[in-house]
Design an enzyme around this catalytic site. Structure first.
Site: not given
Length: 316
Positions: A206, A255
Site C-alpha cells: 500500500h 488499492q
C-alpha cells in the site's frame, strides 16, 4: 443490518480451515478447487500449505493471498447456504477481493486467479528492496503524515514511507523503504507515539513502491467481467461506497499502492445502520479494530467451525 468484513494478510496461521475442511463438503470442494484455479500462476497446494505449513512459506505473500481468499470463500458459501448474506461488505487489503465475491461482483475461479496474480505481482515488486512496515500506536493521522513527509523530505524522495493502513483510532500502519520507515518512526517517537511495532511482512504494501504490481493488475482487470454488486461494497481506498462512475478495476488498481481506510469503512457501515458485523478469517484482529472504532455494533468472528456454529446460533 448485517456487515461482513474479511481479514487481511498477517492473520494467516498454519491449520486455518482444517476443521471446516473435515466437516463441510462445500468448504472442502472450495479449497480443492482453489489449487486447480491457481495452478497456472503458482504451484501451491492450497490445502497442504494452509493445514501443514510451514509458516514461513504460508506467510510469503504469493502463497498467503490465495490461501486466505480460499478460506474466506469457503466460509462465505456456508453462510450463504444458511441464508446469511451481507447488506454491507468490505475487507482489509486482500480481504477486499473476498468482499467482492460475497457481493457477487467476482466469481470464484476468477477471484482466485486474480488474487494469485496479485500476490505474485506484489512479491515481484518487492524483490531487491529493503523494506519495512510498522504499526504506530497512540498517534493521530495528521502527525503520522507529517512525520512521514518529514522523513521523505530528508531522504529527497530517494526512499519513501507512507501511511498504509488506517486500522482504527490510535493505530496506523506505515510502510516503505526500511531507512525511510526508521526515520519516520524516530520522528513519531519524538512526537509522542506510545509504541511502534515492526510487522512481519514481505513487501512495502500500500505504497507507491507497489505501482509495478498495480500496473500489471490493471492489464488483468481488462479481461474481467465485473458484475453489479448484490451487497453494498465499501472500498479500501475510499472508506465508503464507490460512485456510479467509479470503476471497480481502477479502485483495485489504486488499492494495491495506496492507503487502506478500514477505520473509515467501519464508521461508514455503522453510520449506514449496520448494527451487526461478522469478521471472516483467521484471528480476531478486525473485530478488535471494530470495537475501538464504533459503539453499539455486535461483532462475531469466524475463525473455526466452533465460531461458525456459535455465530449461527446467536443470529438465529
Amino acid at each position: 443490518m448485517l456487515g461482513i468484513v474479511y481479514a487481511g494478510q498477517g492473520s494467516q496461521r498454519v491449520g486455518m480451515g482444517l476443521d471446516f475442511y473435515e466437516k463441510y463438503d462445500e468448504f472442502k470442494e472450495t479449497i480443492d478447487n482453489a489449487t486447480d484455479a491457481v495452478k497456472s500462476v503458482t504451484d501451491m497446494d492450497v490445502a497442504d500449505l494452509s493445514f501443514n505449513g510451514p509458516m514461513e512459506q504460508l506467510s510469503d505473500t504469493k502463497y498467503t493471498q490465495p490461501a486466505m481468499v480460499a478460506f474466506a470463500i469457503g466460509v462465505t458459501k456456508l453462510l450463504h447456504k444458511k441464508g446469511i448474506k451481507a447488506d454491507y461488505t468490505c475487507g482489509l487489503s486482500l480481504g477486499e477481493y473476498s468482499a467482492l465475491y460475497e457481493a457477487g461482483v467476482l466469481e470464484e475461479d476468477t477471484i482466485l486467479q486474480l488474487i494469485a496474480k496479485r500476490g505474485k505481482y506484489m512479491a515481484e515488486a518487492a524483490e531487491g528492496l529493503h523494506v519495512k512496515m510498522a504499526a504506530v500506536l497512540g498517534m493521530d493521522r495528521e502527525t503520522v503524515l507529517e512525520c512521514c513527509d518529514k522523513a521523505n523530505s530528508e531522504l529527497a524522495g530517494e526512499k519513501i514511507v507512507q501511511p498504509a493502513n488506517y486500522n482504527c483510532p490510535g493505530q496506523i500502519v506505515i510502510s516503505g523503504d526500511a531507512v525511510a520507515v526508521d526515520k519516520a518512526s524516530a520522528y513519531l517517537k519524538e512526537a509522542g507515539a506510545k509504541r511502534i511495532l515492526p510487522l512481519k511482512v514481505s513487501g512495502p504494501f500500500h505504497t507507491k513502491l507497489m505501482k509495478p504490481a498495480g500496473d500489471k493488475l490493471a492489464e488483468e482487470f481488462e479481461k474481467v467481467d465485473f458484475k453489479q454488486p448484490k451487497s453494498k461494497v465499501v472500498f479500501n481506498c475510499l472508506g465508503k461506497e464507490k460512485k456510479d462512475e467509479d470503476s471497480v478495476a481502477k479502485l483495485l488498481e489504486k488499492q494495491v499502492q495506496s492507503s487502506v481506510y478500514l477505520e473509515d469503512s467501519i464508521k461508514y457501515m455503522a453510520d449506514a445502520g449496520v448494527d451487526t458485523i461478522i469478521e471472516i478469517g483467521p484471528g480476531k484482529a478486525i473485530s478488535k479494530f471494530i470495537s475501538k472504532t464504533v459503539d453499539n455494533v455486535k461483532v462475531y468472528s469466524i475463525d473455526s467451525v466452533e465460531d461458525f456454529e456459535n455465530t449461527l446460533e446467536e443470529l438465529a
